[in-house]
Write a protein that holds these residues in place. Structure first.
Motif, mmCIF file in Angstrom:
data_model
loop_
_atom_site.group_PDB
_atom_site.id
_atom_site.type_symbol
_atom_site.label_atom_id
_atom_site.label_comp_id
_atom_site.label_asym_id
_atom_site.label_seq_id
_atom_site.Cartn_x
_atom_site.Cartn_y
_atom_site.Cartn_z
ATOM 1 N N LYS A 71 0.820 -1.214 0.000
ATOM 2 C CA LYS A 71 0.000 0.000 0.000
ATOM 3 C C LYS A 71 0.853 1.263 0.000
ATOM 4 C CE LYS A 71 -4.167 -2.012 2.026
ATOM 5 N NZ LYS A 71 -5.198 -1.925 3.087
ATOM 6 N N ASN A 72 1.888 1.307 0.850
ATOM 7 C CA ASN A 72 2.799 2.457 0.855
ATOM 8 C C ASN A 72 4.260 2.028 0.873
ATOM 9 O OD1 ASN A 72 2.927 1.494 3.435
ATOM 10 N ND2 ASN A 72 2.288 3.399 4.443
ATOM 11 N N GLY A 73 4.511 0.821 0.466
ATOM 12 C CA GLY A 73 5.862 0.263 0.420
ATOM 13 C C GLY A 73 5.767 -1.246 0.459
ATOM 14 N N LEU A 74 6.916 -1.893 0.488
ATOM 15 C CA LEU A 74 6.958 -3.335 0.672
ATOM 16 C C LEU A 74 7.526 -3.624 2.052
ATOM 17 C CD1 LEU A 74 8.289 -4.724 -2.770
ATOM 18 C CD2 LEU A 74 5.933 -4.223 -2.057
ATOM 19 N N LEU A 75 6.867 -4.460 2.788
ATOM 20 C CA LEU A 75 7.295 -4.848 4.126
ATOM 21 C C LEU A 75 7.660 -6.333 4.056
ATOM 22 C CD1 LEU A 75 7.464 -3.480 6.963
ATOM 23 C CD2 LEU A 75 5.196 -4.456 7.426
ATOM 24 N N ASP A 86 8.117 -2.763 -12.587
ATOM 25 C CA ASP A 86 6.715 -2.325 -12.607
ATOM 26 C C ASP A 86 6.611 -0.860 -12.192
ATOM 27 O OD1 ASP A 86 3.964 -1.972 -12.356
ATOM 28 O OD2 ASP A 86 3.627 -3.950 -11.494
ATOM 29 N N GLY A 87 6.666 0.026 -13.171
ATOM 30 C CA GLY A 87 6.591 1.455 -12.892
ATOM 31 C C GLY A 87 5.256 1.873 -12.304
ATOM 32 N N ASP A 88 4.169 1.257 -12.748
ATOM 33 C CA ASP A 88 2.851 1.595 -12.198
ATOM 34 C C ASP A 88 2.774 1.258 -10.704
ATOM 35 O OD1 ASP A 88 2.003 2.481 -14.666
ATOM 36 O OD2 ASP A 88 1.059 0.580 -15.211
ATOM 37 N N LEU A 89 3.352 0.121 -10.330
ATOM 38 C CA LEU A 89 3.367 -0.259 -8.917
ATOM 39 C C LEU A 89 4.162 0.749 -8.102
ATOM 40 C CD1 LEU A 89 2.842 -2.248 -6.590
ATOM 41 C CD2 LEU A 89 4.897 -3.509 -7.330
ATOM 42 N N ARG A 116 2.056 3.844 -7.588
ATOM 43 C CA ARG A 116 0.966 3.629 -6.635
ATOM 44 C C ARG A 116 1.468 3.597 -5.198
ATOM 45 N NH1 ARG A 116 -1.043 -0.822 -4.222
ATOM 46 N NH2 ARG A 116 0.014 -2.331 -5.589
ATOM 47 N N LEU A 117 2.569 2.897 -4.970
ATOM 48 C CA LEU A 117 3.111 2.812 -3.618
ATOM 49 C C LEU A 117 3.653 4.161 -3.149
ATOM 50 C CD1 LEU A 117 4.950 -0.644 -3.711
ATOM 51 C CD2 LEU A 117 2.670 -0.119 -2.841
ATOM 52 N N LEU A 118 4.230 4.932 -4.073
ATOM 53 C CA LEU A 118 4.734 6.252 -3.689
ATOM 54 C C LEU A 118 3.579 7.176 -3.307
ATOM 55 C CD1 LEU A 118 7.027 8.252 -3.336
ATOM 56 C CD2 LEU A 118 6.947 8.726 -5.804
ATOM 57 N N ARG A 119 2.479 7.100 -4.032
ATOM 58 C CA ARG A 119 1.300 7.899 -3.643
ATOM 59 C C ARG A 119 0.835 7.516 -2.242
ATOM 60 N NH1 ARG A 119 -0.462 6.905 -9.009
ATOM 61 N NH2 ARG A 119 -1.893 5.273 -8.247
ATOM 62 N N GLY A 120 0.829 6.204 -1.978
ATOM 63 C CA GLY A 120 0.428 5.759 -0.647
ATOM 64 C C GLY A 120 1.381 6.244 0.429
#
Length: 316
Positions: free
Chosen positions: A269-273, A291-294, A297-301
């Motif tokens: 959601k806002n990074g990978l854990l 995956d640039g879209d991913l 999305r995570l940076l927005r989160g």
């Protein structure tokens, strides 16, 4: 320059001399050479009718090979883009650099003449100075970029992160080998530089004051930030500030599972854990790199998390 059916380019390692002069020149001739580091010596039968270009330096193992096989080699060339044949030109250079030139270039002049080497040079000055060699002048060309722009993967640890540096080293080695678009940026001292020295596309930055580091983060270009935490007594007392740094850099983070980041980072959601498993981090980095879209999305989160955190702080 007649084109041999096979051409070997002998270079110490990847270098600007080859990229700016030799590779573009051969590309214009329609030649696809075999690039060899000093230690990469082909079997003698592959030299039948072949040409050999030495870029700046002539290592001993290659000179011995050329001597043994000179009757089957079509042509030998030596390229220089500095004045490597006149010791007066490099006498003011650092001693270690002088010794390298003396051993691998200056001392090879007579040998090159004895095997009938043709001289390739980078400037009219060198062409005129060594006119008795009848050198060919090569014009510089910009390197041909065939890949997408690089993606910067980074870890900005301090001297207190020694265990984390060592844990990351094999992870970085694997991802750089599997995705040649990735470059790795790390902050560290001489020991960190030695640790990553043998890996390609690694940039080691000197440690810096906090204000300088804040300015560094505001410069664009970073894509994936790393925040591992080896389970040590010192690391157990860390806070989640790496999340702030990575997000401020405009990057997406991969964070160690556990209490330090678990209260801030929501996986996917806002990074990978991720657990502190090196194979999992390799796959996580490669997933983000591809995956640039991913990443967006995570940076927005992550930015939404920072805004929410700032609002809570301001309300208190």
């Amino acid at each position: 320059m007649p084109v041999a059916k096979r051409l070997f380019v002998v270079e110490e390692h990847k270098n600007p001399s080859t990229d700016y002069f030799i590779a573009p020149y051969l590309r214009e001739l329609g030649v696809s050479p075999v690039y060899c580091a000093f230690s990469q010596v082909p079997p003698p039968e592959q030299l039948q009718g072949a040409g050999v270009i030495f870029v700046r330096y002539v290592p001993a193992n290659w000179s011995a090979l050329v001597e043994r096989c000179r009757d089957r080699i079509a042509s030998v060339y030596f390229f220089m883009d500095d004045d490597l044949f006149d010791w007066r030109a490099f006498a003011a250079m650092p001693l270690r650099y002088q010794m390298k030139i003396l051993r691998l270039s200056w001392s090879r002049r007579k040998w090159l003449a004895s095997v009938g080497a043709q001289l390739l040079v980078s400037t009219p000055y060198l062409q005129q100075k060594y006119a008795d060699w009848q050198p060919r002048l090569l014009a510089p060309r910009p390197p041909l970029e065939t890949q997408a722009p690089p993606l910067t993967l980074f870890y900005h640890g301090s001297a207190s992160h020694t265990a984390d540096f060592h844990w990351l080293r094999p992870v970085v080695e694997k991802v750089l080998a599997r995705n040649t678009r990735l470059v790795f940026e790390v902050i560290g001292n001489a020991s960190v530089k030695r640790l990553f020295k043998q890996l390609p596309r690694v940039h080691v930055l000197h440690p810096m004051p906090w204000q300088s580091y804040r300015a560094l983060l505001r410069r664009p270009g970073r894509a994936i930030g790393l925040a591992p935490l080896v389970d040590t007594p010192f690391n157990r007392a860390r806070s989640q500030t790496k999340f702030f740094d990575i997000t401020a850099a405009g990057a997406v983070g991969i964070y160690a599972q556990g209490p330090v980041y678990g209260g801030t980072v929501q996986h996917d959601k806002n990074g990978l854990l991720l657990p502190m498993d090196q194979a999992a981090w390799v796959e996580g980095i490669l997933r983000l790199a591809e995956d640039g879209d991913l990443r967006e999305r995570l940076l927005r989160g992550a930015r939404e998390t920072l805004r929410a955190s700032a609002c809570v702080s301001g309300a208190q």
